[in-house]
Design a protein around this motif. Structure first.
Motif, PDB file in Angstrom:
ATOM      1  N   LEU A 123       0.791  -1.333   0.058  1.00 49.21           N
ATOM      2  CA  LEU A 123      -0.116   0.100   0.055  1.00 49.21           C
ATOM      3  C   LEU A 123       0.809   1.145  -0.123  1.00 49.21           C
ATOM      4  O   LEU A 123       1.986   1.135   0.715  1.00 49.21           O
ATOM      5  CB  LEU A 123      -0.957  -0.021   1.182  1.00 49.21           C
ATOM      6  N   ASP A 124       0.333   2.065  -0.722  1.00 47.59           N
ATOM      7  CA  ASP A 124       1.235   3.597  -0.604  1.00 47.59           C
ATOM      8  C   ASP A 124       0.526   4.128   0.679  1.00 47.59           C
ATOM      9  O   ASP A 124      -0.392   4.839   0.789  1.00 47.59           O
ATOM     10  CB  ASP A 124       0.756   4.394  -1.804  1.00 47.59           C
ATOM     11  N   LEU A 125       1.605   4.111   1.641  1.00 46.19           N
ATOM     12  CA  LEU A 125       1.258   4.679   3.064  1.00 46.19           C
ATOM     13  C   LEU A 125       1.213   6.190   3.211  1.00 46.19           C
ATOM     14  O   LEU A 125       0.654   6.501   4.154  1.00 46.19           O
ATOM     15  CB  LEU A 125       2.095   3.955   4.239  1.00 46.19           C
ATOM     16  N   ASP A 126       1.499   6.658   2.203  1.00 43.82           N
ATOM     17  CA  ASP A 126       1.394   8.166   1.900  1.00 43.82           C
ATOM     18  C   ASP A 126       0.019   8.531   1.879  1.00 43.82           C
ATOM     19  O   ASP A 126      -0.371   9.689   2.224  1.00 43.82           O
ATOM     20  CB  ASP A 126       2.321   8.877   1.133  1.00 43.82           C
ATOM     21  N   ARG A 127      -0.833   7.806   0.947  1.00 40.88           N
ATOM     22  CA  ARG A 127      -2.130   7.948   0.863  1.00 40.88           C
ATOM     23  C   ARG A 127      -2.980   7.463   2.052  1.00 40.88           C
ATOM     24  O   ARG A 127      -4.240   8.010   1.948  1.00 40.88           O
ATOM     25  CB  ARG A 127      -2.539   7.387  -0.435  1.00 40.88           C
ATOM     26  N   PHE A 128      -2.338   6.725   2.789  1.00 39.40           N
ATOM     27  CA  PHE A 128      -3.271   6.236   3.851  1.00 39.40           C
ATOM     28  C   PHE A 128      -2.605   6.148   5.184  1.00 39.40           C
ATOM     29  O   PHE A 128      -1.870   5.287   6.007  1.00 39.40           O
ATOM     30  CB  PHE A 128      -3.269   4.323   3.724  1.00 39.40           C
ATOM     31  N   PRO A 129      -2.144   7.373   5.438  1.00 40.70           N
ATOM     32  CA  PRO A 129      -1.409   7.958   6.859  1.00 40.70           C
ATOM     33  C   PRO A 129      -2.064   7.250   8.180  1.00 40.70           C
ATOM     34  O   PRO A 129      -3.324   6.856   8.096  1.00 40.70           O
ATOM     35  CB  PRO A 129      -1.389   9.248   6.740  1.00 40.70           C
ATOM     36  N   HIS A 130      -1.270   7.093   9.114  1.00 40.10           N
ATOM     37  CA  HIS A 130      -1.783   6.613  10.300  1.00 40.10           C
ATOM     38  C   HIS A 130      -3.240   7.318  10.811  1.00 40.10           C
ATOM     39  O   HIS A 130      -3.111   8.953  10.846  1.00 40.10           O
ATOM     40  CB  HIS A 130      -0.689   6.738  11.543  1.00 40.10           C
ATOM     41  N   PHE A 131      -4.131   6.962  11.199  1.00 40.44           N
ATOM     42  CA  PHE A 131      -5.298   7.368  11.777  1.00 40.44           C
ATOM     43  C   PHE A 131      -5.284   7.818  13.314  1.00 40.44           C
ATOM     44  O   PHE A 131      -5.183   6.872  14.088  1.00 40.44           O
ATOM     45  CB  PHE A 131      -6.624   6.789  11.456  1.00 40.44           C
ATOM     46  N   ASP A 132      -4.994   8.859  13.723  1.00 44.65           N
ATOM     47  CA  ASP A 132      -4.835   9.051  14.957  1.00 44.65           C
ATOM     48  C   ASP A 132      -6.086   9.291  16.055  1.00 44.65           C
ATOM     49  O   ASP A 132      -5.909   9.426  17.467  1.00 44.65           O
ATOM     50  CB  ASP A 132      -3.851  10.577  15.460  1.00 44.65           C
ATOM     51  N   GLY A 133      -7.138   9.459  15.112  1.00 46.69           N
ATOM     52  CA  GLY A 133      -8.388   9.546  16.069  1.00 46.69           C
ATOM     53  C   GLY A 133      -9.060   8.619  16.725  1.00 46.69           C
ATOM     54  O   GLY A 133      -8.664   7.147  16.504  1.00 46.69           O
ATOM     55  N   ALA A 134      -9.900   9.014  17.791  1.00 48.92           N
ATOM     56  CA  ALA A 134     -10.317   7.813  18.792  1.00 48.92           C
ATOM     57  C   ALA A 134     -11.833   7.402  18.291  1.00 48.92           C
ATOM     58  O   ALA A 134     -12.496   8.089  17.972  1.00 48.92           O
ATOM     59  CB  ALA A 134     -10.391   8.179  20.298  1.00 48.92           C
ATOM     60  N   ARG A 135     -11.983   5.987  17.891  1.00 55.35           N
ATOM     61  CA  ARG A 135     -13.120   5.561  17.758  1.00 55.35           C
ATOM     62  C   ARG A 135     -14.174   5.361  18.823  1.00 55.35           C
ATOM     63  O   ARG A 135     -13.799   5.142  19.887  1.00 55.35           O
ATOM     64  CB  ARG A 135     -13.282   4.298  17.064  1.00 55.35           C
ATOM     65  N   PRO A 136     -15.339   5.808  18.823  1.00 56.55           N
ATOM     66  CA  PRO A 136     -16.319   5.731  19.785  1.00 56.55           C
ATOM     67  C   PRO A 136     -16.254   4.325  20.197  1.00 56.55           C
ATOM     68  O   PRO A 136     -16.282   3.430  19.347  1.00 56.55           O
ATOM     69  CB  PRO A 136     -17.749   6.314  19.297  1.00 56.55           C
ATOM     70  N   ALA A 137     -16.896   4.122  21.319  1.00 59.58           N
ATOM     71  CA  ALA A 137     -16.816   2.781  21.843  1.00 59.58           C
ATOM     72  C   ALA A 137     -18.084   2.228  21.712  1.00 59.58           C
ATOM     73  O   ALA A 137     -18.915   1.712  22.507  1.00 59.58           O
ATOM     74  CB  ALA A 137     -16.462   2.518  23.335  1.00 59.58           C
ATOM     75  N   ARG A 138     -18.630   2.041  20.350  1.00 55.77           N
ATOM     76  CA  ARG A 138     -20.007   1.722  19.935  1.00 55.77           C
ATOM     77  C   ARG A 138     -20.005   0.117  20.524  1.00 55.77           C
ATOM     78  O   ARG A 138     -19.215  -0.693  20.232  1.00 55.77           O
ATOM     79  CB  ARG A 138     -20.362   1.897  18.471  1.00 55.77           C
ATOM     80  N   ASP A 139     -21.082  -0.344  20.922  1.00 56.27           N
ATOM     81  CA  ASP A 139     -21.306  -2.018  21.245  1.00 56.27           C
ATOM     82  C   ASP A 139     -22.425  -2.333  20.691  1.00 56.27           C
ATOM     83  O   ASP A 139     -23.098  -3.431  20.998  1.00 56.27           O
ATOM     84  CB  ASP A 139     -21.058  -2.190  22.637  1.00 56.27           C
ATOM     85  N   GLY A 140     -23.298  -1.555  19.960  1.00 52.73           N
ATOM     86  CA  GLY A 140     -24.510  -1.996  19.514  1.00 52.73           C
ATOM     87  C   GLY A 140     -25.850  -1.803  20.268  1.00 52.73           C
ATOM     88  O   GLY A 140     -26.882  -2.529  20.083  1.00 52.73           O
ATOM     89  N   SER A 141     -25.625  -1.229  21.579  1.00 50.40           N
ATOM     90  CA  SER A 141     -26.708  -1.140  22.401  1.00 50.40           C
ATOM     91  C   SER A 141     -27.464  -0.034  22.313  1.00 50.40           C
ATOM     92  O   SER A 141     -28.650   0.265  22.864  1.00 50.40           O
ATOM     93  CB  SER A 141     -26.276  -0.995  24.174  1.00 50.40           C
ATOM     94  N   ASP A 142     -27.089   0.998  21.589  1.00 51.46           N
ATOM     95  CA  ASP A 142     -27.737   2.279  21.362  1.00 51.46           C
ATOM     96  C   ASP A 142     -28.392   2.365  19.928  1.00 51.46           C
ATOM     97  O   ASP A 142     -27.783   2.353  18.908  1.00 51.46           O
ATOM     98  CB  ASP A 142     -26.884   3.324  21.661  1.00 51.46           C
ATOM     99  N   PRO A 143     -29.768   2.312  20.122  1.00 49.77           N
ATOM    100  CA  PRO A 143     -30.387   2.439  18.722  1.00 49.77           C
ATOM    101  C   PRO A 143     -30.179   3.697  17.945  1.00 49.77           C
ATOM    102  O   PRO A 143     -30.222   3.653  16.670  1.00 49.77           O
ATOM    103  CB  PRO A 143     -31.672   2.339  19.144  1.00 49.77           C
ATOM    104  N   ALA A 144     -29.735   4.733  18.511  1.00 49.82           N
ATOM    105  CA  ALA A 144     -29.467   6.072  18.007  1.00 49.82           C
ATOM    106  C   ALA A 144     -28.083   6.099  17.508  1.00 49.82           C
ATOM    107  O   ALA A 144     -27.586   7.035  16.751  1.00 49.82           O
ATOM    108  CB  ALA A 144     -29.583   7.179  18.858  1.00 49.82           C
ATOM    109  N   ASP A 145     -27.227   5.196  17.894  1.00 53.80           N
ATOM    110  CA  ASP A 145     -25.563   5.326  17.564  1.00 53.80           C
ATOM    111  C   ASP A 145     -25.309   3.713  17.093  1.00 53.80           C
ATOM    112  O   ASP A 145     -24.523   3.196  18.048  1.00 53.80           O
ATOM    113  CB  ASP A 145     -25.159   5.805  18.779  1.00 53.80           C
ATOM    114  N   PRO A 146     -25.727   3.176  16.143  1.00 53.22           N
ATOM    115  CA  PRO A 146     -25.458   1.676  15.900  1.00 53.22           C
ATOM    116  C   PRO A 146     -24.051   1.396  15.373  1.00 53.22           C
ATOM    117  O   PRO A 146     -23.092   2.447  15.076  1.00 53.22           O
ATOM    118  CB  PRO A 146     -26.452   1.461  14.819  1.00 53.22           C
ATOM    119  N   VAL A 147     -23.688   0.089  15.650  1.00 50.96           N
ATOM    120  CA  VAL A 147     -22.184  -0.053  15.148  1.00 50.96           C
ATOM    121  C   VAL A 147     -22.112   0.097  13.691  1.00 50.96           C
ATOM    122  O   VAL A 147     -23.152  -0.419  13.053  1.00 50.96           O
ATOM    123  CB  VAL A 147     -21.918  -1.629  15.498  1.00 50.96           C
TER     124      VAL A 147
END
Length: 416
Positions: A205-229
């Motif tokens: 992969l051209d890792l310059d086009r796919f740089p490391h993602f520093d963001g934190a993903r929400p801890a979704r677990d499928g329990s919230d109908p308003a915020d599905p996995v």
């Protein structure tokens, strides 16, 4: 006298959204100092282009896709090349092939080869071809007619849907071959026999086009109908991708689990899959995005919680090699639930950096999807391990170095 160094690259179609790995390689070769000229057997059908296509400097030419559409061009080419010293040998090879494969395609490939030789750039001295099935047939005939050396990159469908005799004879005539999975390498190496001219090189992969993602993903677990996995898949809607199994697996998830599935890609099976989703009662939980360019896909990798793909081996032997989208997703720390078909198990180990199940097993796929969807800590751990593997072992610069070495070694042999 030193051989001419410009390389003509023969492609089945160009540009194609689903073949970013080829475009990435072409750009990498140009950056490494190679001069290229591109020839495609088909004109583009995709309405969009990836940014990488606009960065490639090489001119693009198109062969007649069907001989009857440009009969004068084909006849002029045949007249021009029929006196070449290698024309008779190529014609004999064509007749031998036709007896074993009585199809209109054989005539088309020979006619395209004649056009390729007749319109060959005067400053080019090498032919490299992507895919060892029909494009390599054109390359083989053209090499015999024009007396130019040729090499081939073999991938997936082209290996597994071709006859062994066809593969073996092409490997006997090609200077060298390279392929992108260990299973494909073993098959071709056995068919090449004493020639020992098959090489393994992962696309990366051209890792310059796919740089490391520093963001934190929400801890979704499928329990919230308003915020599905958020479950994502990227791939053409074709049988070998196993999207019908993915849909059936989604339908088996517990009613209490809240999820949303997004699919990116076109493909002939798309209408059937949408109908299946409707039949399974899933339509309201699925977004069909269609084809998207690489930048938009990257955004969705980062916004999703989980990636899935249900690759299988079809009845005619077709299968994926190592789908590039799995490498892309892993580069963004996005955990995958997939099958262990072909080269996928060369990237992922079950329980270490992904969850893998057997193909066509909707029950097992559903259980793994449920496990991942309800456990954000597991997704983070396996996703991080997958990204580490990609950044260590799947940098596309490695494959460019492999090709650079193979071309220069071949040229050195010719010069000597």
């Amino acid at each position: 006298m030193q051989a001419k160094r410009k390389i003509v690259v023969l492609l089945k179609g160009y540009p194609r959204l689903s073949e970013t790995f080829i475009a990435q390689e072409l750009l990498g070769l140009e950056k490494a100092g190679f001069e290229l000229e591109l020839v495609a057997m088909r004109r583009p059908t995709d309405k969009k282009r990836h940014p990488v296509h606009d960065e490639i400097r090489a001119p693009v030419h198109y062969l007649p896709e069907y001989l009857h559409e440009e009969p004068l061009r084909v006849l002029r080419a045949l007249w021009k090349v029929h006196t070449r010293p290698g024309f008779g040998a190529a014609l004999k090879q064509f007749w031998r092939d036709l007896k074993r494969d009585v199809t209109r395609n054989r005539f088309r490939r020979f006619g395209q080869a004649a056009v390729l030789v007749a319109e060959w750039p005067a400053d080019a001295g090498w032919l490299h071809v992507h895919f060892i099935h029909t494009p390599a047939s054109v390359a083989s005939y053209a090499s015999q007619i024009g007396g130019v050396p040729w090499t081939v990159s073999a991938h997936a469908k082209d290996i597994w849907t071709s006859k062994d005799w066809d593969l073996a004879e092409k490997l006997a005539r090609a200077d060298w071959a390279v392929t992108c999975t260990g299973v494909g390498y073993e098959k071709l190496k056995n068919l090449a026999g004493d020639r020992n001219n098959v090489n393994l090189s992962y696309h990366g992969l051209d890792l310059d086009r796919f740089p490391h993602f520093d963001g934190a993903r929400p801890a979704r677990d499928g329990s919230d109908p308003a915020d599905p996995v958020r479950i994502l898949s990227v791939g053409r809607a074709v049988k070998k991708k196993g999207y019908d199994t993915v849909l059936r697996a989604l339908a088996k998830l517990p009613a209490s689990l809240n999820w949303h599935f997004t699919h990116i890609g076109g493909g002939d099976e798309l209408s059937k899959l949408k109908a299946l989703a409707e039949e399974l009662g899933l339509s309201g939980r699925i977004t069909w995005k269609g084809a998207m360019d690489q930048r938009d896909v990257l955004t969705l990798y980062r916004e999703s919680d989980l990636f899935t793909l249900g690759c299988r081996i079809t009845a005619d032997g077709d299968r994926d090699g190592l789908p590039n989208v799995l490498v892309e997703a892993a580069s963004q720390r996005l955990m995958a639930v997939a099958t262990h078909v072909s080269g996928i198990s060369e990237l992922f180990l079950n329980g270490e950096n992904a969850l893998l199940v057997g193909p066509d097993d909707a029950d097992a796929l559903s259980r793994s999807l449920e496990t991942a969807a309800t456990d954000p800590a597991l997704r983070e751990r396996l996703g991080t391990a997958a990204e580490t593997r990609v950044r260590q072992d799947f940098d596309y610069h490695n494959s460019i170095h492999d090709l650079d070495r193979l071309f220069h070694e071949a040229w050195a042999r010719r010069d000597a």
